[in-house]
Scaffold this active site. Structure first.
Site, short mmCIF file in Angstrom:
data_model
loop_
_atom_site.label_atom_id
_atom_site.label_comp_id
_atom_site.label_asym_id
_atom_site.label_seq_id
_atom_site.Cartn_x
_atom_site.Cartn_y
_atom_site.Cartn_z
CD GLU A 102 -3.22 0.44 0.52
OE1 GLU A 102 -2.83 1.30 -0.30
OE2 GLU A 102 -4.40 0.33 0.85
CG ASP A 106 -6.03 7.33 5.33
OD1 ASP A 106 -6.69 6.30 5.08
OD2 ASP A 106 -6.10 8.34 4.63
CB VAL A 161 1.52 13.40 2.29
CG1 VAL A 161 1.85 13.99 3.65
CG2 VAL A 161 0.96 12.00 2.44
NE ARG A 173 -2.05 8.62 -9.27
CZ ARG A 173 -2.69 8.06 -8.25
NH1 ARG A 173 -1.99 7.58 -7.24
NH2 ARG A 173 -3.99 7.98 -8.23
#
Length: 187
Positions: A102, A106, A161, A173
């Site tokens: 991953e 979160d 972030v 990205r």
């Protein structure tokens, strides 16, 4: 327009990232070198693609790699806590040890959904290797399968972030570092 001007501060530099990825790959290699079968590495698209590529090139085992896609953010900054799997695996995980890779954990909702999905497909164990762990936002307890382990690159403070594969509305990205996106670019 410079992408760097959209970033409030850099949390992890490219060198820090590559060093930590090498450490994680070394730990995975160590943990699975005596296993009867090598693990199957499953990357979560799209956010983990850079981390996945760097990680698997450093693992010193004969591994297979597959991708799964789960969506929980859309174009916002908060998980909708109801992830859906929009692209399933090609490889059979039945009886295999799976390491789910991953970009960030979160709330834990997407990860829990994916772990349950792999377990339902017969994975004998499921480990997680996340680039970033954001426990301050956790809403569900992560339940690994079998002898699964939890590997984490960095613990992330509670900021939004981007970079190193992570995005806002599919952008950013391509940043080679992880940084905090300035609020004016996502509000």
């Amino acid at each position: 327009m410079s992408l760097d001007t959209h970033i409030e501060k850099v949390l992890w530099t490219p060198d820090q990232i590559l060093d930590r990825v090498a450490q994680l790959a070394s730990q995975i290699t160590h943990d699975f070198k005596a296993a009867p079968d090598p693990p199957l590495i499953v990357g979560v698209a799209t956010g983990a693609f850079l981390f996945l590529a760097d990680l698997v090139r450093k693992i010193q085992l004969p591994i297979a790699v597959d991708l799964v896609r789960a969506q929980s953010y859309g174009s916002g900054t908060l998980s909708n806590e109801a992830p859906t799997i929009s692209l399933d695996l090609k490889l059979d995980v039945k009886g295999k040890h799976v390491i789910l890779v991953e970009d960030i954990v979160d709330t834990g909702c997407t990860l829990s959904c994916l772990i349950a999905h792999l377990e339902s497909k017969g994975a004998s164990s499921v480990s997680v290797c996340t680039f970033l762990d954001k426990p301050a936002r956790r809403k569900v307890r992560i339940e690994l399968v079998g002898d699964g382990k939890f590997y984490k690159g960095f613990e992330c403070p509670d900021y939004f972030v981007v970079g190193y594969g992570m995005d806002f509305a599919e952008l950013y990205r391509n940043l080679p570092y992880v940084g905090v996106l300035k609020p004016e670019f996502y509000k």
